[in-house]
Motif scaffolding. Structure first.
Motif, PDB file in Angstrom:
ATOM      1  N   ARG A   1       0.740  -1.423   0.015  1.00 44.61           N
ATOM      2  CA  ARG A   1       0.206  -0.261  -0.107  1.00 44.61           C
ATOM      3  C   ARG A   1       0.823   1.450  -0.210  1.00 44.61           C
ATOM      4  N   TYR A   2       1.722   1.139   0.694  1.00 38.09           N
ATOM      5  CA  TYR A   2       2.745   2.595   0.803  1.00 38.09           C
ATOM      6  C   TYR A   2       4.269   1.957   0.210  1.00 38.09           C
ATOM      7  N   PRO A   3       4.492   1.634  -1.252  1.00 38.05           N
ATOM      8  CA  PRO A   3       5.744   1.450  -1.955  1.00 38.05           C
ATOM      9  C   PRO A   3       6.959   2.410  -0.859  1.00 38.05           C
ATOM     10  N   PRO A   4       8.038   2.446  -1.271  1.00 33.31           N
ATOM     11  CA  PRO A   4       8.924   3.288  -0.992  1.00 33.31           C
ATOM     12  C   PRO A   4       8.935   4.936  -1.967  1.00 33.31           C
ATOM     13  N   SER A   5       9.648   5.529  -1.874  1.00 32.76           N
ATOM     14  CA  SER A   5       9.441   6.714  -2.556  1.00 32.76           C
ATOM     15  C   SER A   5      10.295   6.367  -4.026  1.00 32.76           C
ATOM     16  N   SER A   6      10.946   5.213  -3.940  1.00 38.78           N
ATOM     17  CA  SER A   6      12.048   5.628  -5.095  1.00 38.78           C
ATOM     18  C   SER A   6      10.776   4.459  -6.235  1.00 38.78           C
ATOM     19  N   SER A   7       9.714   4.563  -5.862  1.00 41.02           N
ATOM     20  CA  SER A   7       8.666   3.480  -6.657  1.00 41.02           C
ATOM     21  C   SER A   7       8.329   4.285  -7.670  1.00 41.02           C
ATOM     22  N   ASP A   8       7.781   3.684  -9.185  1.00 43.09           N
ATOM     23  CA  ASP A   8       7.328   3.688  -9.986  1.00 43.09           C
ATOM     24  C   ASP A   8       5.816   4.498  -9.798  1.00 43.09           C
ATOM     25  N   THR A   9       5.391   4.261  -9.252  1.00 37.06           N
ATOM     26  CA  THR A   9       4.031   4.936  -8.575  1.00 37.06           C
ATOM     27  C   THR A   9       3.456   6.305  -9.474  1.00 37.06           C
ATOM     28  N   ALA A  10       4.395   7.146  -8.890  1.00 33.86           N
ATOM     29  CA  ALA A  10       3.876   8.649  -9.450  1.00 33.86           C
ATOM     30  C   ALA A  10       4.220   8.671 -10.612  1.00 33.86           C
ATOM     31  N   GLN A  11       5.907   8.020 -10.754  1.00 32.39           N
ATOM     32  CA  GLN A  11       5.684   8.292 -12.357  1.00 32.39           C
ATOM     33  C   GLN A  11       4.751   7.561 -13.499  1.00 32.39           C
ATOM     34  N   THR A  12       4.279   6.726 -13.223  1.00 29.18           N
ATOM     35  CA  THR A  12       2.551   5.535 -13.794  1.00 29.18           C
ATOM     36  C   THR A  12       1.450   6.697 -14.339  1.00 29.18           C
ATOM     37  N   ARG A  13       1.618   7.390 -12.712  1.00 29.92           N
ATOM     38  CA  ARG A  13       0.707   8.677 -12.668  1.00 29.92           C
ATOM     39  C   ARG A  13       0.873   9.675 -13.354  1.00 29.92           C
ATOM     40  N   SER A  14       1.849   9.984 -13.441  1.00 36.21           N
ATOM     41  CA  SER A  14       1.716  11.411 -14.394  1.00 36.21           C
ATOM     42  C   SER A  14       2.473  11.015 -15.578  1.00 36.21           C
ATOM     43  N   SER A  15       3.004   9.849 -16.234  1.00 30.83           N
ATOM     44  CA  SER A  15       2.380   9.329 -17.809  1.00 30.83           C
ATOM     45  C   SER A  15       1.301   9.647 -18.012  1.00 30.83           C
ATOM     46  N   LEU A  16       0.293   8.918 -17.608  1.00 31.40           N
ATOM     47  CA  LEU A  16      -1.004   8.491 -17.703  1.00 31.40           C
ATOM     48  C   LEU A  16      -1.711  10.159 -18.356  1.00 31.40           C
ATOM     49  N   PHE A  17      -1.634  10.959 -17.057  1.00 30.97           N
ATOM     50  CA  PHE A  17      -2.208  12.079 -17.222  1.00 30.97           C
ATOM     51  C   PHE A  17      -1.609  13.058 -18.469  1.00 30.97           C
ATOM     52  N   TYR A  18       0.021  13.155 -18.376  1.00 35.87           N
ATOM     53  CA  TYR A  18       0.693  13.818 -19.660  1.00 35.87           C
ATOM     54  C   TYR A  18       0.167  12.738 -21.107  1.00 35.87           C
ATOM     55  N   PHE A  19      -0.577  11.482 -21.456  1.00 39.94           N
ATOM     56  CA  PHE A  19      -0.330  11.455 -22.774  1.00 39.94           C
ATOM     57  C   PHE A  19      -2.138  10.936 -22.858  1.00 39.94           C
ATOM     58  N   LYS A  20      -2.529  10.686 -21.585  1.00 40.54           N
ATOM     59  CA  LYS A  20      -4.226   9.504 -21.688  1.00 40.54           C
ATOM     60  C   LYS A  20      -4.848  10.843 -21.996  1.00 40.54           C
ATOM     61  N   ASN A  21      -4.649  11.512 -20.552  1.00 42.11           N
ATOM     62  CA  ASN A  21      -5.399  12.850 -20.488  1.00 42.11           C
ATOM     63  C   ASN A  21      -5.503  13.941 -21.356  1.00 42.11           C
ATOM     64  N   ARG A  22      -3.824  14.268 -21.687  1.00 45.45           N
ATOM     65  CA  ARG A  22      -3.255  15.523 -22.932  1.00 45.45           C
ATOM     66  C   ARG A  22      -3.233  16.646 -21.482  1.00 45.45           C
ATOM     67  N   PHE A  23      -2.185  16.183 -20.383  1.00 42.39           N
ATOM     68  CA  PHE A  23      -2.521  17.280 -19.400  1.00 42.39           C
ATOM     69  C   PHE A  23      -1.168  18.139 -19.542  1.00 42.39           C
ATOM     70  N   GLN A  24      -0.616  18.861 -19.551  1.00 39.73           N
ATOM     71  CA  GLN A  24       0.650  19.377 -19.607  1.00 39.73           C
ATOM     72  C   GLN A  24       1.270  19.250 -18.046  1.00 39.73           C
ATOM     73  N   CYS A  25       0.302  19.260 -17.317  1.00 38.32           N
ATOM     74  CA  CYS A  25       1.057  19.720 -15.784  1.00 38.32           C
ATOM     75  C   CYS A  25      -0.920  20.197 -15.228  1.00 38.32           C
ATOM     76  N   LEU A  26      -0.620  20.396 -13.570  1.00 48.22           N
ATOM     77  CA  LEU A  26      -1.897  19.947 -12.651  1.00 48.22           C
ATOM     78  C   LEU A  26      -0.959  21.297 -11.928  1.00 48.22           C
ATOM     79  N   THR A  27      -1.910  21.754 -11.059  1.00 44.68           N
ATOM     80  CA  THR A  27      -1.939  22.089 -10.026  1.00 44.68           C
ATOM     81  C   THR A  27      -3.461  21.711  -8.466  1.00 44.68           C
ATOM     82  N   HIS A  28      -2.729  21.674  -7.305  1.00 47.67           N
ATOM     83  CA  HIS A  28      -3.916  21.378  -6.306  1.00 47.67           C
ATOM     84  C   HIS A  28      -3.678  22.286  -5.260  1.00 47.67           C
ATOM     85  N   ASN A  29      -4.732  21.843  -3.706  1.00 47.73           N
ATOM     86  CA  ASN A  29      -4.320  22.210  -2.450  1.00 47.73           C
ATOM     87  C   ASN A  29      -4.683  21.496  -1.856  1.00 47.73           C
TER      88      ASN A  29
END
Length: 529
Positions: free
Chosen positions: A501-529
């Motif tokens: 559930r809580y993989p180490p920071s070296s995990s590719d989970t964050a990279q997978t999430r960002s790559s899907l946002f970038y390619f699949k959803n065609r986002f260049q960036c996101l902002t959140h609070n």
């Protein structure tokens, strides 16, 4: 003396932070909006004054920009910018959440980014070709045109025939009146003849009608038919309507009628939750918590169906009345399990719960059903109470800003859009907590991306933006089992679960999430609070 001054100073800082916190919790002055289904009414009065789009027609007339309105217009060049920390005090990040920005192209190596951009542009172009039709084109009816024609609302089934409504000519007196109709995906004909009218091109893609008498021509135009001849399940034909010195265009939508997906709710005296709702969950290495969830559900809803998706390496049987237990390949993942569970739901609504939730007397599903039955909302979230007593509904709003060739910008903010009339504890948002009741067909339409295996939630609502009408009600509450486990109190399964559930920071989970946002959803960036 100095110690007393320090105490006074600390008290003033504390009071200031408390005041800011109270102000941040003050309800926003939203008006409630009626989202209940409206009965069919007459078309609202069209605006009499319409802005005409004429290229370079009035270039010599000066103008003054109204900045307050100009700033609201889409610029096709979005920018994601984060906020710098302005207050450096303890717990300031809790009281004044900072907007962060993330550029999503960094999920890819520099050496591969250009190729990724090329493929993304190609896929986006294909998507536009599939999803856009002539009906999306802007067509403006010229003022003072003698031609009368339908501007929207004309629809024909594939390969079928309709009468074209609203055709007429409002011309001054002349020796002969002539009109021409031209299509690209169908042919014209007439359903009846009118004397003193001459026609050419019956049964063809171009037809001409003429007469010495305007009244006869207009009567003949009432019988003009359009037949679709080029099969496509969902497209549109652009028809050209012409007379001497004037031309106009209108669209004929070509598509099958929408096949409804209806559920029989049974007698309407009161909501039969067991007939309307199926509870779905995904479990992994937490059979003890899953059993606590089932026991709590059975205390209040003894006959409701529970669908369980299970990707444990060594599945254990989960048996009992009204329980459907489906096993998956080991470690298949969070969203893959959601897809499996939801795919087996046959009721009108599906309630999603985590396997470590606990039903209480405040988990009144009837209230959520009432919202969905009484409004146009597709999905309504509840609230989750932690063991600390803190209750959260995690309401989010999304804003998609166009960004040109580099992709769009997604802005996520805490909050909601407006309250729902008739439901004082409910508001409309774009993303809600991981405890929600939804129309089953809508959830299945959006689906859950199985590539998001361990950490995901808002991604489902992002994929559903423009499809799901989302609400949140904070008076329907489910409890969250304690996540606090002392090291010496953790079981072997607990340790295994937290490893996944809580993989180490070296995990590719964050990279997978960002790559899907970038390619699949065609986002260049996101902002959140």
């Amino acid at each position: 003396m100095w110690s007393q001054k320090k105490k006074v100073l600390m008290a003033m800082v504390t009071l200031g932070l408390a005041a800011a916190l109270i102000r941040s919790w003050t309800p926003r002055p939203y008006n409630s909006v009626d989202v209940r289904p409206k009965q069919e009414t007459k078309m609202e009065k069209l605006l009499e004054d319409r802005l005409l789009l004429s290229e370079h027609k009035y270039d010599d007339i000066p103008y003054r920009v109204k900045e307050s309105v100009l700033g609201l217009l889409a610029r096709n060049g979005c920018v994601c910018e984060g906020e710098t920390r302005s207050i450096n005090l303890p717990y300031a990040h809790l009281l004044f959440p900072r907007v962060s920005a993330q550029n999503l192209h960094t999920a890819f190596k520099v050496s591969e980014l250009e190729e990724v951009k090329r493929r993304r542009a190609q896929e986006y172009h294909s998507f536009q070709m599939r999803s856009q039709t002539s009906a999306d084109l802007l067509i403006v009816a010229e003022a003072n045109s003698p031609l009368q024609y339908p501007t929207q609302g004309v629809e024909v089934r594939p390969l079928k025939t309709i009468l074209v409504p609203g055709l007429a000519l409002k011309e001054k007196t002349r020796e002969r009146y002539t009109v021409n109709l031209t299509a690209t995906m169908g042919t014209f004909d007439i359903a009846a003849f009118v004397d003193d009218v001459t026609m050419k091109g019956e049964g063809e893609m171009q037809m001409a009608l003429s007469s010495r008498y305007l009244s006869a021509l207009n009567r003949q135009l009432q019988f003009v038919t359009y037949t679709n001849t080029l099969f496509h399940p969902n497209t549109a034909d652009t028809v050209q309507f012409v007379t001497d010195g004037h031309q106009s265009f209108f669209t004929v939508k070509v598509r099958h009628g929408v096949t409804p997906k209806l559920y029989n709710p049974g007698p309407k005296e009161e909501y039969n939750v067991s007939a309307l709702v199926t509870i779905a969950t995904k479990t992994f290495l937490r059979y003890d918590k899953l059993q606590d969830l089932i026991d709590s559900i059975r205390q209040f809803y003894p006959t409701i169906t529970i669908v369980i998706a299970d990707d444990n390496e060594h599945p254990k049987p989960v048996i009992g009345p009204y329980i459907e237990h489906y096993t998956m390949p080991f470690g298949k993942g969070w969203f893959a399990g959601r897809n499996l569970a939801v795919s087996q739901v046959t009721t009108k609504y599906v309630l999603w719960v985590d396997d470590d939730f606990i039903f209480t007397a405040n988990t009144k599903l009837e209230k959520l059903v009432d919202v969905l039955e009484s409004t146009t909302v597709d999905l309504v979230g509840g609230a989750v109470r932690e063991v600390t007593g803190y209750t959260a509904s995690y309401r989010q709003t999304f804003s998609l800003e166009q960004g040109g060739e580099e992709g769009d910008c997604l802005h996520i903010r805490r909050g909601f859009h407006h309250a729902i009339k008739g439901f004082p504890n409910c508001v409309v948002a774009d993303g809600v907590v991981n405890f929600f009741l939804a129309r089953t067909d809508k959830v299945q339409q959006v689906g859950f991306d199985p590539r998001l295996a361990r950490v995901a939630h808002l991604e489902f609502f992002i994929d559903g933006l423009g499809v799901l009408h989302v609400a949140s009600c904070d008076d329907v509450v489910v409890n969250h089992a304690s996540k606090i486990k002392l090291p010496w109190g953790q079981s072997e399964s607990d340790r295994a679960y937290y490893k996944f559930r809580y993989p180490p920071s070296s995990s590719d989970t964050a990279q997978t999430r960002s790559s899907l946002f970038y390619f699949k959803n065609r986002f260049q960036c996101l902002t959140h609070n």
